[in-house]
Motif scaffolding. Sequence first.
Motif, PDB file in Angstrom:
ATOM      1  N   LEU A  15      34.727  35.440  50.755  1.00 37.53           N
ATOM      2  CA  LEU A  15      35.573  35.454  49.444  1.00 37.53           C
ATOM      3  C   LEU A  15      35.682  34.396  48.850  1.00 37.53           C
ATOM      4  N   VAL A  25      36.993  29.406  49.928  1.00 38.75           N
ATOM      5  CA  VAL A  25      36.238  30.218  50.622  1.00 38.75           C
ATOM      6  C   VAL A  25      37.145  30.844  51.927  1.00 38.75           C
ATOM      7  N   TYR A  26      37.515  32.356  51.897  1.00 36.90           N
ATOM      8  CA  TYR A  26      38.501  32.791  52.147  1.00 36.90           C
ATOM      9  C   TYR A  26      37.354  33.628  53.812  1.00 36.90           C
ATOM     10  N   ARG A  28      36.712  36.873  55.811  1.00 38.94           N
ATOM     11  CA  ARG A  28      37.550  37.425  56.754  1.00 38.94           C
ATOM     12  C   ARG A  28      37.397  37.515  58.342  1.00 38.94           C
ATOM     13  N   THR A  33      41.086  29.998  56.389  1.00 40.45           N
ATOM     14  CA  THR A  33      39.950  29.685  54.617  1.00 40.45           C
ATOM     15  C   THR A  33      39.680  27.836  54.713  1.00 40.45           C
TER      16      THR A  33
END
Lengths: 93, 284
Positions: A15, A25-26, A28, A33
Amino acid sequence: MTDPVYAVDPPSVRLAVPLDALIAVYHRPSGATHLLAAPSPELLDALADGPADAASLRDRLAAHYDLNGEDDAVGAIAARMEELVAAGLAWRA
Amino acid sequence: MRHSHALRIGPVGFRVGSTWRAPITALRGLYAGYPTLKAEVPDLTVRLYPERPWRRWLRPSVAIGGDFWLPDAAPLPLAQGLLAAEMGMNLQVALGWRRHLLLHCSAVERDGRVLLMSGASGSGKSTLATLLALAGWRFLGDEFAFVALDDGAIHPFPRAASLKNEAVAAVRAAGGMVGPVLAGTPKGTIGYWRPPETAISRMTDAAPPKLLLFPRFGEPERVETMAPSETFVRLTQASTNYVTLGQTGFSALTRLVQTVPALAIGYPDSAAGLALVERLWSAA
């Protein structure tokens, strides 16, 4: 010795939210992070087409971006990819 | 436990149990008028108990426990039992709460919008929030900002403000009543300021954030705009549950830094700080 080939997870596991010059930016799978600066997000996107070495990545980026001013684009891309490997966002295939 | 008090502060239902009567009596006094829990199950439990069985009577020493636990939380003397209860409540929230993104911030509201102030202990965030509340702002909390995960609104958590050292005198000078004052604690002198009745009666009224400040007390006056990425990094460090919340926390925090302007400010004293905050709020 052959140049390393890099691979990443599919884009759907990340993400990305642009904040300013940096993109948050994450990731998943790891729950981590990251804050990335260009061209790292672009390299992750370019690898969505499949694993590639630094030279192939330069060609993929050149299809979308003007890289004329970069004397050592392949070296710079390899350095950024090693950073992404260290961060856990990419791996050597 | 022999003695206990169960109360609601904002979204959190606490049950504080104690081997001794004194900390619970002090807690009931400080939080008189707050909603109490009847048949409800508390969200978080704090336990104050003797470090060793004989320490109930012999140089009583209050260990802090609960649902969530830190191995290095040092016990306190019984005279500081209220501080132990307060620290226990903070600890349980910090370690256990999952329904909001928690930021280590003070928060006050005016005209339906919230001012957040983030900083380490000694930055002045509690003092500024208390002084702003005395000047008519609604006090939402001095320790944690509860950021809603769905819409980013700030939910009040109007605990008694914990004022340290010089802040006690500063708040008294501004007309604030500082209740129990504990001297010689690990954090120095601590005085508790009970929030005004409106803060308590409106403890379920959330409001969206408008401005985020990172204050620094005791510095020449300055105002610096912070980049969203820098704010993001600082708030991940100021959050006790960002990592635990995973993608939900990421989305809540990125939304906050994208929509709320952030400024780092320095101020030499409380009067200058208040004037600066009012000016920045008007311009935001």
